[in-house]
Write a protein that holds these residues in place. Sequence first.
Motif, PDB file in Angstrom:
ATOM      1  N   SER A 226       0.844  -1.186   0.000  1.00 14.84           N
ATOM      2  CA  SER A 226       0.000   0.000   0.000  1.00 14.84           C
ATOM      3  C   SER A 226       0.881   1.238   0.000  1.00 14.84           C
ATOM      4  CB  SER A 226      -0.924  -0.002   1.227  1.00 14.84           C
ATOM      5  OG  SER A 226      -1.684   1.194   1.282  1.00 14.84           O
ATOM      6  N   PHE A 227       0.670   2.118  -0.971  1.00  9.06           N
ATOM      7  CA  PHE A 227       1.488   3.329  -1.090  1.00  9.06           C
ATOM      8  C   PHE A 227       0.564   4.520  -1.289  1.00  9.06           C
ATOM      9  CE2 PHE A 227       4.103   6.222  -3.843  1.00  9.06           C
ATOM     10  CZ  PHE A 227       4.904   6.677  -2.810  1.00  9.06           C
ATOM     11  N   SER A 228       0.727   5.521  -0.418  1.00  9.86           N
ATOM     12  CA  SER A 228      -0.093   6.730  -0.456  1.00  9.86           C
ATOM     13  C   SER A 228       0.813   7.945  -0.547  1.00  9.86           C
ATOM     14  CB  SER A 228      -0.980   6.804   0.790  1.00  9.86           C
ATOM     15  OG  SER A 228      -1.780   7.967   0.772  1.00  9.86           O
ATOM     16  N   LEU A 229       0.561   8.810  -1.501  1.00 15.55           N
ATOM     17  CA  LEU A 229       1.377  10.001  -1.727  1.00 15.55           C
ATOM     18  C   LEU A 229       0.438  11.192  -1.862  1.00 15.55           C
ATOM     19  CD1 LEU A 229       4.400  10.787  -2.217  1.00 15.55           C
ATOM     20  CD2 LEU A 229       3.906  10.636  -4.656  1.00 15.55           C
ATOM     21  N   TRP A 230       0.483  12.087  -0.860  1.00 17.99           N
ATOM     22  CA  TRP A 230      -0.412  13.236  -0.831  1.00 17.99           C
ATOM     23  C   TRP A 230       0.382  14.535  -0.816  1.00 17.99           C
ATOM     24  CZ3 TRP A 230      -5.350  12.785   2.660  1.00 17.99           C
ATOM     25  CH2 TRP A 230      -6.090  11.670   2.260  1.00 17.99           C
ATOM     26  N   ASN A 231      -0.019  15.435  -1.676  1.00 15.47           N
ATOM     27  CA  ASN A 231       0.492  16.805  -1.654  1.00 15.47           C
ATOM     28  C   ASN A 231       2.019  16.857  -1.732  1.00 15.47           C
ATOM     29  OD1 ASN A 231       0.249  19.590  -1.585  1.00 15.47           O
ATOM     30  ND2 ASN A 231       0.210  19.703   0.647  1.00 15.47           N
ATOM     31  N   VAL A 232       2.582  16.129  -2.683  1.00 11.21           N
ATOM     32  CA  VAL A 232       4.030  16.111  -2.902  1.00 11.21           C
ATOM     33  C   VAL A 232       4.272  16.494  -4.358  1.00 11.21           C
ATOM     34  CG1 VAL A 232       6.150  14.766  -2.785  1.00 11.21           C
ATOM     35  CG2 VAL A 232       4.306  14.323  -1.165  1.00 11.21           C
ATOM     36  N   SER A 233       4.578  17.749  -4.583  1.00 11.48           N
ATOM     37  CA  SER A 233       4.744  18.236  -5.954  1.00 11.48           C
ATOM     38  C   SER A 233       6.111  17.933  -6.532  1.00 11.48           C
ATOM     39  CB  SER A 233       4.506  19.750  -5.987  1.00 11.48           C
ATOM     40  OG  SER A 233       5.417  20.421  -5.125  1.00 11.48           O
ATOM     41  N   THR A 234       7.069  17.498  -5.693  1.00 12.30           N
ATOM     42  CA  THR A 234       8.436  17.256  -6.164  1.00 12.30           C
ATOM     43  C   THR A 234       8.634  15.859  -6.735  1.00 12.30           C
ATOM     44  OG1 THR A 234       9.036  16.661  -3.891  1.00 12.30           O
ATOM     45  CG2 THR A 234       9.437  18.929  -4.579  1.00 12.30           C
ATOM     46  N   VAL A 235       7.651  15.008  -6.620  1.00 12.82           N
ATOM     47  CA  VAL A 235       7.755  13.637  -7.135  1.00 12.82           C
ATOM     48  C   VAL A 235       7.006  13.552  -8.455  1.00 12.82           C
ATOM     49  CG1 VAL A 235       7.124  11.230  -6.744  1.00 12.82           C
ATOM     50  CG2 VAL A 235       8.033  12.607  -4.874  1.00 12.82           C
ATOM     51  N   GLY A 236       7.697  13.040  -9.454  1.00 12.24           N
ATOM     52  CA  GLY A 236       7.097  12.892 -10.761  1.00 12.24           C
ATOM     53  C   GLY A 236       7.086  11.455 -11.226  1.00 12.24           C
ATOM     54  N   ASP A 237       7.124  11.294 -12.534  1.00  8.49           N
ATOM     55  CA  ASP A 237       7.042   9.960 -13.118  1.00  8.49           C
ATOM     56  C   ASP A 237       8.226   9.087 -12.732  1.00  8.49           C
ATOM     57  OD1 ASP A 237       4.701  10.704 -14.315  1.00  8.49           O
ATOM     58  OD2 ASP A 237       5.640  11.289 -16.201  1.00  8.49           O
ATOM     59  N   GLU A 238       9.406   9.669 -12.634  1.00  7.58           N
ATOM     60  CA  GLU A 238      10.602   8.875 -12.344  1.00  7.58           C
ATOM     61  C   GLU A 238      10.474   8.117 -11.026  1.00  7.58           C
ATOM     62  OE1 GLU A 238      15.448   9.490 -11.794  1.00  7.58           O
ATOM     63  OE2 GLU A 238      14.148  11.180 -12.309  1.00  7.58           O
ATOM     64  N   GLY A 239       9.981   8.798  -9.987  1.00  7.51           N
ATOM     65  CA  GLY A 239       9.847   8.139  -8.694  1.00  7.51           C
ATOM     66  C   GLY A 239       8.823   7.023  -8.714  1.00  7.51           C
ATOM     67  N   LEU A 240       7.663   7.245  -9.334  1.00  8.68           N
ATOM     68  CA  LEU A 240       6.646   6.206  -9.384  1.00  8.68           C
ATOM     69  C   LEU A 240       7.061   5.048 -10.287  1.00  8.68           C
ATOM     70  CD1 LEU A 240       3.263   8.133  -9.405  1.00  8.68           C
ATOM     71  CD2 LEU A 240       4.264   6.774  -7.589  1.00  8.68           C
TER      72      LEU A 240
ATOM     73  N   ILE B 256       9.014   2.820  -8.113  1.00 12.87           N
ATOM     74  CA  ILE B 256       8.109   2.016  -7.286  1.00 12.87           C
ATOM     75  C   ILE B 256       7.520   0.871  -8.102  1.00 12.87           C
ATOM     76  CG2 ILE B 256       5.927   2.047  -6.026  1.00 12.87           C
ATOM     77  CD1 ILE B 256       8.110   3.334  -4.444  1.00 12.87           C
ATOM     78  N   ALA B 257       7.130   1.163  -9.323  1.00 12.90           N
ATOM     79  CA  ALA B 257       6.547   0.126 -10.174  1.00 12.90           C
ATOM     80  C   ALA B 257       7.539  -0.981 -10.481  1.00 12.90           C
ATOM     81  CB  ALA B 257       6.034   0.747 -11.473  1.00 12.90           C
ATOM     82  N   ASN B 258       8.799  -0.618 -10.699  1.00 10.33           N
ATOM     83  CA  ASN B 258       9.807  -1.619 -11.044  1.00 10.33           C
ATOM     84  C   ASN B 258      10.268  -2.440  -9.844  1.00 10.33           C
ATOM     85  OD1 ASN B 258       9.784  -0.777 -13.723  1.00 10.33           O
ATOM     86  ND2 ASN B 258      11.390   0.744 -13.383  1.00 10.33           N
ATOM     87  N   GLY B 259      10.176  -1.866  -8.647  1.00  9.32           N
ATOM     88  CA  GLY B 259      10.688  -2.575  -7.475  1.00  9.32           C
ATOM     89  C   GLY B 259       9.640  -3.182  -6.570  1.00  9.32           C
ATOM     90  N   CYS B 260       8.412  -2.714  -6.624  1.00 10.24           N
ATOM     91  CA  CYS B 260       7.359  -3.172  -5.704  1.00 10.24           C
ATOM     92  C   CYS B 260       6.248  -3.837  -6.498  1.00 10.24           C
ATOM     93  CB  CYS B 260       6.817  -2.003  -4.883  1.00 10.24           C
ATOM     94  SG  CYS B 260       8.077  -1.082  -3.980  1.00 10.24           S
ATOM     95  N   HIS B 261       6.493  -5.061  -6.938  1.00  6.53           N
ATOM     96  CA  HIS B 261       5.530  -5.766  -7.782  1.00  6.53           C
ATOM     97  C   HIS B 261       4.327  -6.282  -6.993  1.00  6.53           C
ATOM     98  CE1 HIS B 261       8.357  -5.488 -11.057  1.00  6.53           C
ATOM     99  NE2 HIS B 261       9.303  -6.092 -10.336  1.00  6.53           N
ATOM    100  N   GLN B 262       4.421  -6.277  -5.668  1.00  6.02           N
ATOM    101  CA  GLN B 262       3.297  -6.729  -4.846  1.00  6.02           C
ATOM    102  C   GLN B 262       2.317  -5.610  -4.505  1.00  6.02           C
ATOM    103  OE1 GLN B 262       4.459  -9.116  -1.443  1.00  6.02           O
ATOM    104  NE2 GLN B 262       6.401  -9.651  -2.412  1.00  6.02           N
ATOM    105  N   LEU B 263       2.502  -4.440  -5.070  1.00  8.13           N
ATOM    106  CA  LEU B 263       1.657  -3.290  -4.753  1.00  8.13           C
ATOM    107  C   LEU B 263       0.198  -3.590  -5.060  1.00  8.13           C
ATOM    108  CD1 LEU B 263       1.948  -0.319  -3.766  1.00  8.13           C
ATOM    109  CD2 LEU B 263       1.885   0.358  -6.169  1.00  8.13           C
ATOM    110  N   GLU B 264      -0.666  -3.341  -4.072  1.00 11.03           N
ATOM    111  CA  GLU B 264      -2.090  -3.602  -4.207  1.00 11.03           C
ATOM    112  C   GLU B 264      -2.936  -2.336  -4.114  1.00 11.03           C
ATOM    113  OE1 GLU B 264      -3.108  -6.397  -1.229  1.00 11.03           O
ATOM    114  OE2 GLU B 264      -1.897  -8.021  -2.069  1.00 11.03           O
TER     115      GLU B 264
END
Length: 789
Positions: free
Chosen positions: A295-309, A312-320
């Motif tokens: 479970s990953f929640s990201l609120w009100n963080v304007s400094t994170v873009g596509d690269e960071g997510l 997460i997609a490449n390393g956290c394959h169990q994300l639900e």
Amino acid sequence: MSHSGLWFVVFGGGGRRILQKNPTLFRYIACRKPFSGSSSDLQTFRQLPFSHAFFLSSITQRHTSSSCSSFLLRSPFCSPSRVLSSRTLWGSSPGFYSPVPMSKVLGFSGGDDFCPGGSIYANPKEASFFLPLGPQVDVYFPPRKRSRVNAPFVFDGEWFEQKQKTSIEALPDECLFEIFRRLPAGEERSACACVSKRWLMLLSSICKDEICAMKNTSAENIEKDGYDVEFGGEGYLSRNLEGKKATDVRLAAIAVGTASRGGLGKLSIRGSNICRGVTSLGLRAVAHGCPSLKSFSLWNVSTVGDEGLIEIANGCHQLEKLDLCKCPAVTDKALVAIAKNCQNLTELSLESCPNVGNEGLRAIGKFCPNLRSVTIKDCTGVSDQGIAGLFSTSLVLTKVKLQALSVSDLSLAVIGHYGKSVTDLVLNCLPNVSEKGFWVMGNGSGLQKLKSLTVASCRGVTDIGLEAVGKGCPNLKIAHLHKCAFLSDNGLISFAKAASSLESLRLEECHRITQFGFFGVLFNCGAKLKSISLVRCYGIKDMNLVLPTISPCESLRSLTICNCPGFGNASLSVLGKLCPKLQHVELSGLDGVTDAGVLPLLESSEAGLVKVNLSGCTNVTDKVVSSLANLHGWTLENLNLDGCKKISDASLMAIAENCALLCDLDVSKCSITDAGIAALAHAQQINLQILSLSGCALVSDRSLPALRKLGRTLLGLNIQHCNAINSGTVDMLVELLWRSSSSSSSSIIQLLGSLFPESATTRQEQQLRAWKNPTSAPTPFISLRFSIP
């Protein structure tokens, strides 16, 4: 050839000093070639900057020509205040010491005076400044500032060369990475992460696939040393970062620390540090170190873009579960990566992400077959194409919420056709959806499993549209209609007839609904309707209705009428006859209701009332409470009389005599006194757990013994704005209640929360926080809400 016994001349504001060469005390700075004393070399020295103090030059035997007059040296014993300007060193102004010939420097034996004028010490005791550092070294050591020279030196040939200290920090990142990836995922890895930020970031960059398994590590040694065999674990831990605590370094620390303690399963980031906010670097550390993240929640963080997510997609394959709120830098590219790499995704929430559009939603629908819940709110890039792509391929989608989107009737048509698994549907603020959209959705025959429908601020909710929805949703049980400006009594009654399985109906700010529509629902849904609520429906006007002889609505258990000023005694009298099985009654904010309206309702109830809320009914008197206690005291558990100014001690006496099961009582801003509190305290069977006396101005210090007695069972006590109770009584009451609760081993008291107003003193706050329960008793916590007069 270099001279074996080197001596240096130091020019300072206090005179000349002869210092024997000591490699550990000097640092070569200025010259990178032999100094011959020629005019060009002297000109070079004159051009050197003198802002940082002294320069050092080695002296060899071949440098003893008469033209070599002097050299500027640096010693840790010479403070910056002794720096001489170029004019002082090379000029001939009177008052300055003349240069010393090099021949005399090299020929100095140490037994005679070096200076022609005699000793350089005005006081012979100053010779004690020569402190012996060894058998062959004497150094002048006056009071000084701490030396800036802290590195050892090696004299090789003619020049001083600084020797670098041997340290593991000299290793490049690649070497440290190879070392760290061979560490077991346990205490050793966590300890290394505490060394420095560099080590922490290197450790957090190690992926699970890059860990080298220890071939010689047996299961017994692993269990003995406390190491976790599997890197990342199963994801039992949860972490939450908010505001200034949300930084890349903290994320890296979480990634390293949780890997050996069960693994990180849930991560929530709310906001970001202004100076050192969360970036893609921090999310990369999470992706590498937390493969168990679900479970990953990201609120009100304007400094994170596509690269960071994407990390997460490449390393956290169990994300639900993925929750993105106010992330303007996130685009469809990141959502596509999530869809392709995290195919176990079951919940997706997107709010205020303007750059997320149709392409990302289509990818989610295509690659995430287990998706069950979708929330899309205020995403300007989402249109009908995205909703269609999502629903046309998601076969198990059960919960859908669409809010503040620019979708049209086409989206509702898609939901009505493809939403075969949808059980909960929320449509809020869809300005482009018309009556046709709701009509098509209802006739699409795809919402056969829909059980809960919430519609708010949609102009398409009309009589025709809502009736179609009722017919197309045969299993609908819960309906919440909010701000439906075009819904009238006829549409509401038609909907109630069509939705034959309806059990709960809530109407909020539907101003075209009147008594006819309200009672029409009761007549037509009498078989299954269990709860009905009217909140701020200003179209309700109290009228004397003549009802036909019909069977009562025996299924209704809960009735809520809140802030409907037109609802009065006549309507309540009719409700009492129609609904004899009521158990929960909430009549709040009804100024027009008096005893004449409430008493018939109480007398008609046959099942026994369990929860009654009459807050804000300013015209209700003790007669109602006495009747309630006499008729329903054997079932009453919760009573709220907040703001009923005509309630006095007589009501508390009736409650004390008849309400043995009452556990929650609120008499805030009522006309009760110390006598009423005493009556409650002397009750034989009452078992109060929560008591609110807020704003009872007539309750004074005399109630202390009664409150202490009630404290045997109390979990929460609210005495805010009781101005007749002074601060000393509050302190004593807290101590007495605490002791009373601690001595009772059979009661476990939970913390409900404390409220300290601004007027509360620091001493009282510290005193309340300092109390701790005895080790032999359970963990009792008392919630005492009060204000200091």
